[in-house]
Design an enzyme around this catalytic site. Structure first.
Site, PDB file in Angstrom:
ATOM      1  N   ARG A  27       0.795  -1.221   0.000  1.00  0.00           N
ATOM      2  CA  ARG A  27       0.000   0.000   0.000  1.00  0.00           C
ATOM      3  C   ARG A  27       0.831   1.276   0.000  1.00  0.00           C
ATOM      4  O   ARG A  27       0.662   2.125  -0.868  1.00  0.00           O
ATOM      5  CB  ARG A  27      -0.934   0.009   1.211  1.00  0.00           C
ATOM      6  CG  ARG A  27      -1.956   1.121   1.192  1.00  0.00           C
ATOM      7  CD  ARG A  27      -2.817   1.122   2.433  1.00  0.00           C
ATOM      8  NE  ARG A  27      -3.467  -0.164   2.654  1.00  0.00           N
ATOM      9  CZ  ARG A  27      -4.199  -0.432   3.730  1.00  0.00           C
ATOM     10  NH1 ARG A  27      -4.352   0.472   4.683  1.00  0.00           N
ATOM     11  NH2 ARG A  27      -4.765  -1.606   3.879  1.00  0.00           N
ATOM     12  N   HIS A  73      -7.558  -4.277  -7.673  1.00  0.00           N
ATOM     13  CA  HIS A  73      -7.363  -3.516  -6.434  1.00  0.00           C
ATOM     14  C   HIS A  73      -8.691  -3.374  -5.691  1.00  0.00           C
ATOM     15  O   HIS A  73      -9.368  -2.341  -5.783  1.00  0.00           O
ATOM     16  CB  HIS A  73      -6.793  -2.132  -6.762  1.00  0.00           C
ATOM     17  CG  HIS A  73      -6.198  -1.417  -5.576  1.00  0.00           C
ATOM     18  ND1 HIS A  73      -4.987  -1.744  -5.033  1.00  0.00           N
ATOM     19  CD2 HIS A  73      -6.670  -0.395  -4.829  1.00  0.00           C
ATOM     20  CE1 HIS A  73      -4.712  -0.950  -4.017  1.00  0.00           C
ATOM     21  NE2 HIS A  73      -5.729  -0.123  -3.869  1.00  0.00           N
ATOM     22  N   TYR A 117     -17.587  12.430 -14.285  1.00  0.00           N
ATOM     23  CA  TYR A 117     -17.493  13.611 -15.136  1.00  0.00           C
ATOM     24  C   TYR A 117     -16.136  13.740 -15.837  1.00  0.00           C
ATOM     25  O   TYR A 117     -15.997  14.515 -16.773  1.00  0.00           O
ATOM     26  CB  TYR A 117     -17.729  14.885 -14.318  1.00  0.00           C
ATOM     27  CG  TYR A 117     -19.080  14.943 -13.656  1.00  0.00           C
ATOM     28  CD1 TYR A 117     -20.250  14.863 -14.415  1.00  0.00           C
ATOM     29  CD2 TYR A 117     -19.212  15.071 -12.289  1.00  0.00           C
ATOM     30  CE1 TYR A 117     -21.495  14.918 -13.817  1.00  0.00           C
ATOM     31  CE2 TYR A 117     -20.445  15.129 -11.671  1.00  0.00           C
ATOM     32  CZ  TYR A 117     -21.591  15.045 -12.438  1.00  0.00           C
ATOM     33  OH  TYR A 117     -22.815  15.090 -11.852  1.00  0.00           O
TER      34      TYR A 117
END
Length: 775
Positions: A27, A73, A117
């Site tokens: 991570r 993931h 968007y």
């Protein structure tokens, strides 16, 4: 279900270590080879597999996030999208790896639009991390559910970890690697290839220092940078850049053209605005943000102002100057029983480049081996074509007489001693390829492939040749992607340092302190009785001085807080609580205020290595009957919010501990009077009190035997001074003068009354000090 007994501490330790290892390796930390964290690597690989390439069209970020989350993931869409956004921001990465279309945030700190968007695709530079994936250059491993495969590391063609940097916090460790200029990093990498023994100092001839995408200036010296890159940790001093514009009309303008890395532009503007509102820099009139894609923060200043001094103030008091922490910790492949596994390690600059080059050599060897196998397979096929062309009529006859494809293949293999792969290609050959010109093309291709195979074999047999190839590929990348340095390396800038007094308008002022701890500054004081204070409050002390002079506040907890008079709020109202200016503890209050203006009290600077404390001195008396004298020179300069200790109190004193009840300037020829709650009074010569070199507990002034007794007040007096007045609980008062109760220090003193207790010592009524004479 089977239940087993287990130690809670052992299980907790085991599970926490597993969690810590997962955070470190999966991570938070980047890999030294491709410079990517797992989530970044999975995003780029997912886009590569999904065909979202640099030469393709943009796709919705939501599509990419969903693909990556579903296959590689499984940690939530927000973490994936945040990582994708950062890789698309040109003010975050020096060489962005994602080409974003839409609102991906800005340097003002505004976040990106929702993933539905925005659109994205891989950048051209990201292709250099991924393009060799299909040539068996790196190992793959199963994804989280074992259905798909993902690369352990990407076959990066340039040192992405140094170019784009990385930051993260793991368990027990962290990383903070600043970005660098791609051209400089490639030059340094080539230098290490040419000279393997090159030290960090030699590498820094090529890598001048961090190159932040937001620009700015690095003002760390070469020695400081060398220490950072040699030890793998430290800090780099970074500040913004500016220029001066003088319009034909109006005031001069300082234009801030860049800000330090990872500092939000709106934060800088807000901090500058706070300076203007608080009038801490009177020559700074206005600030406005006229930035577009480029930073342009306009600071309007008065005519005749030195802009260098203004910027020196802003560098000190705003985020325009900051220290960027450097911690070159990353995951490094370590040879283990199960192959190469990454482990965290803090590296120096050379080690980072060396690890990349070693990895690059492994990738090139595997790529060349893959290319050689492909070429040899093609040569094998082409040799089969040439063989049947020499006996074309017989080949056609065999095929026509065969029962089916398998029969034809068996007969051709037996007749011409061909392999199954060759025969299969021959049987799939289109008839037009049997023309004379097509056969010539096949022969030419065979010749080219044989030359290519020979070249690949030579590269695989010569390490020196492979290093030349790596060197040439790096130079090609530099030509394609390198740009000019964004951050200037200026070293120790020879500019004026911030001077707190440079911007203070010198004028006389009075500082008033109330009994409840409110303090304010006024230009004049005509009548203390008409001075505005809160209901139930009264003026405790009044001092005067220049706005450049210091004013000291002595607290009952033995701390001295010092600031410049200009820092006290100027108002005709109540003022501000002292707690807003300094960090006072619960129950702490100010017992005395002194001005260090030379006209009221001249306090010279401290003399280094002086054999004993130098005058002027102050004297303090505590509730527990202790007293001490100390030099005021140690308190001459403004202090921090925590102040400086001038007395160390006795914590085991009855009734909640000791505290200071009296502080004043002591010239040595006064008499010191004190009185206790049980009615004991004592007067001694002030010069009997020793002068302490530092904060201490002092000596006994008056002996207190009763645990319920305590000193209520004290006073330094001369013959002309008013007496110390002690008030009994029945209202009766007792006057202690310089002619009464005079004994040696440390005695019990004289008993003023037999019964009852005193409640207080009358405070000295404050007077407005003269502006012409010392007090």
């Amino acid at each position: 279900m089977q239940i087993q007994d287990a130690s809670l501490s052992e299980e907790t330790q085991k599970r926490y270590l597993n969690y810590a290892l997962s955070v470190v390796t999966s991570r938070a930390l980047p890999d030294v080879r491709d410079g990517l964290k797992p989530v970044q690597r999975r995003i780029l690989y997912g886009m590569h597999r999904g065909g979202v390439r640099a030469d393709g069209r943009y796709v919705k970020c939501a599509r990419v996030v969903g693909e990556v989350m579903g296959k590689y993931h499984p940690h939530g869409d927000s973490s994936i999208y945040d990582a994708l956004v950062r890789m698309a921001q040109p003010f975050t990465l020096r060489v962005p790896l994602v080409d974003g279309q839409g609102n991906f945030g800005n340097a003002d700190g505004d976040g990106a639009a929702a993933m539905r968007y925005t659109e994205c695709k891989l950048s051209r530079a990201a292709g250099e991390l991924l393009n060799e994936l299909d040539k068996d250059t790196v190992d793959f491993r199963p994804n989280y559910d074992g259905v798909e495969e993902e690369p352990v590391v990407l076959p990066a063609r340039f040192p992405n970890l140094l170019v784009n940097g990385s930051s993260g916090i793991a368990v027990g460790m962290a990383t903070s690697i600043p970005p660098h200029n791609l051209g400089e990093v490639i030059d340094a990498t080539i230098a290490v290839i040419d000279e393997p023994d090159l030290a960090v100092k030699g590498i820094l001839k090529f890598i001048k220092g961090p190159d932040f995408p937001t620009g700015g200036q690095v003002i760390s010296t070469k020695r400081e940078l060398e220490d950072v890159y040699t030890t793998g940790q430290g800090s780099v001093k970074v500040r913004g850049t500016w220029k001066l514009e003088e319009p034909a009309k109006g005031n001069p303008q300082i234009i801030i053209t860049s800000i330090p890395y990872a500092v939000e532009r709106k934060t800088v503007v807000e901090k500058i605005a706070e300076v203007i509102i608080a009038k801490k820099l009177p020559v700074l009139l206005d600030v406005r943000d006229e930035s577009t894609d480029e930073t342009r923060v306009v600071c309007e200043i008065k005519k005749g102002t030195d802009p260098q001094l203004v910027m020196a103030y802003l560098f000190k008091h705003t985020p325009l100057s900051t220290n960027v922490q450097v911690n070159l910790t990353c995951l490094v492949p370590v040879k283990g029983a199960s192959g190469e596994v990454p482990a965290p390690e803090r590296l120096d600059l050379k080690a980072m480049l060396r690890h990349f080059l070693d990895f690059r050599m492994q990738v090139v060897v595997r790529r060349l081996g893959y290319d050689l196998k492909v070429v040899q397979r093609r040569i094998h096929i082409l040799e089969g074509f040439v063989t049947i062309f020499d006996a074309l009529d017989e080949t056609i006859r065999i095929i026509r007489k065969s029962q089916n494809k398998a029969d034809a293949a068996e007969k051709l293999m037996k007749r011409f001693e061909l392999s199954a792969e060759q025969v299969d290609a021959i049987l799939e050959l289109r008839l037009y390829r049997l023309a004379q010109l097509e056969i010539n093309i096949i022969r030419e291709e065979l010749e080219e492939k044989r030359k290519e195979a020979k070249r690949l074999q030579q590269l695989l047999s010569s390490e020196a040749a492979r290093w030349k190839l790596i060197r040439a590929e790096l130079l090609e990348l530099k030509t394609t992607y390198a740009d000019r340095r964004a951050t200037k390396i200026v070293g120790d800038a020879n500019e004026p340092e911030y001077d707190a007094e440079a911007f203070i308008i010198e004028e006389d002022a009075f500082v008033l302190l109330s009994q409840q701890g409110w303090v304010k500054r006024q230009g004049s004081v005509k009548d203390l009785a008409s001075t505005r204070v809160r209901e139930g409050d009264a003026v405790q002390d009044v001092v005067f001085g220049s706005t450049k002079a210091s004013v000291a506040f002595f607290s009952n907890f033995g701390a001295c807080y010092v600031c410049r008079i200009v820092d006290v709020q100027a108002t005709t109202g109540y003022g501000n609580p002292v707690q807003t200016m300094f960090k006072l503890a619960d129950g702490e209050r100010i017992v005395k205020m002194l001005s260090f203006d030379p006209r009221q009290l001249d306090v010279p600077p401290e003399i280094e290595n002086a054999p004993e404390p130098q005058p002027p001195y102050a004297l303090a008396v505590t509730k527990g009957g202790m007293c001490m004298r100390f030099s005021l020179r140690a308190h001459r300069e403004p202090s921090t919010r925590a102040g400086r200790k001038y007395v160390r109190l006795t914590p085991d004193f009855p009734k909640g501990g000791d505290e200071v009840v009296y502080v004043d300037v002591c010239r040595g020829d006064e008499k010191l009077a004190c009185a206790t709650a049980e009615g004991h009074a004592l007067v001694c010569m002030a010069d009997e009190v020793p002068i302490l070199a530092g904060a201490g507990k002092g000596v006994k002034l008056i002996k207190i035997d009763d645990p319920n007794d305590a000193v209520l007040g004290a006073r330094l007096m001369k013959d002309s001074h008013a007496p110390l007045v002690l008030e009994h609980e029945n209202g009766k008062t007792y006057e202690i003068t310089v002619w009464t109760h005079l004994v040696a220090r440390g005695n019990k003193g004289s008993e003023l009354f037999k019964r009852g207790r005193a409640v207080r010592v009358h405070p000295v009524e404050p007077t407005v000090p003269s502006l012409e004479e010392k007090g």
